[in-house]
Design a protein around this motif. Structure first.
Motif: not given
Length: 274
Positions: A161-169, A212-216, A229-237
């Motif tokens: 579902h994540i991959a097919e709907n925006g490809g979020y992390g 858990m999904t991320t922008i980036g 725990v934070v995203t390595r690239d600073g993207g929101r989660a």
């Protein structure tokens, strides 16, 4: 006391599942109170106090407080923080933030565990889209919780579902878990997997499903506090979670809130006690 599907996996009786629903209802009420309390200007420590009061007033115990030394009754993770954020008087919410709140309670020896991501004030469109995909991926994972299925079916449904709907992390380092007389039990539930692979799912298993999904990028790192725990690239989660029982009729969401009622009906899941 328990039947076994595997040496370390509890199989609950209907009576024990009912007790877990009672614990789940405490968590649901705490999250409802937190949803009402989230606003610009409130600190994550104030939110922690709200949750602890609801839990203790119900005669329950916060699952997280003191767990391996964790100081809070909730995990409060803001923006790029994915999970395990420590409540603090210094962390004050601002308009446009998003906050993931993870909450657990123990009632009569049984655990409930659930999480939501909430917008603070005026949300960014891109955040709301990512949050929606994360939450729906949780529901798709729950739908795979049927007797005779496989553990990999859950992760396959979430990741698909994540991959097919925006490809979020899709965060891979953390996932769901068994739950019952302890908060974290076997099996570990990956948020990715192969359909038809892994442990066979059986009636009476109880699992916490938590994508858990991320922008980036999906890569994460743990901060020096040993928890956050934070995203390595600073993207929101975003982070959503429900505790769910496998029944002969299908999944039963044990931490269901009133605002989940329509979704549970739409998905055709077993109705919990309300």
């Amino acid at each position: 006391m328990f039947r076994k599907a595997d040496p370390d996996v509890q199989i609950k009786t209907p009576e024990q599942i009912a007790k877990m629903r009672a614990a789940g209802q405490v968590v649901a009420r705490a999250l409802d109170a937190l949803r009402a309390a989230v606003r610009p200007g409130v600190s994550t420590l104030e939110l922690d106090s709200v949750a602890e009061k609801v839990i203790r007033d119900a005669g329950a115990i916060p699952s997280f407080k003191g767990y391996h030394g964790f100081p809070g009754s909730i995990c409060a993770s803001v923006n790029e923080e994915v999970v395990h954020g420590i409540p603090s008087a210094d962390r004050v919410l601002s308009d446009g933030d998003i906050i993931s709140i993870d909450c657990g309670a123990i009632l009569d020896g049984w655990h409930g565990d659930s999480a939501v991501t909430l917008a603070v004030g005026q949300a960014r469109t891109e955040d709301l889209a990512m949050m929606e995909v994360c939450e729906e991926s949780m529901w798709q994972g729950i739908a795979a919780m049927v007797p005779g299925g496989r553990l990999g079916d859950i992760g396959y449904a979430i990741a698909g579902h994540i991959a097919e709907n925006g490809g979020y992390g899709n965060v891979r380092e953390y996932g769901g878990h068994g739950i019952g007389t302890q908060m974290h039990m076997d099996p570990h539930v990956l948020n990715y997997g192969k359909r038809g692979k892994g442990m066979r799912l059986r009636e009476g298993m109880c699992l916490a499903i938590e994508p858990m999904t991320t922008i980036g990028e999906h890569h994460v790192v743990e901060l020096d506090d040993g928890w956050t725990v934070v995203t390595r690239d600073g993207g929101r989660a975003a982070h959503f979670e429900h505790t769910v029982a496998i029944t002969a009729q299908g999944p039963m969401v044990l931490t269901a809130r009133e605002d989940n009622r329509d979704k549970i009906t739409q998905m055709g899941f077993v109705q919990p006690t309300w």
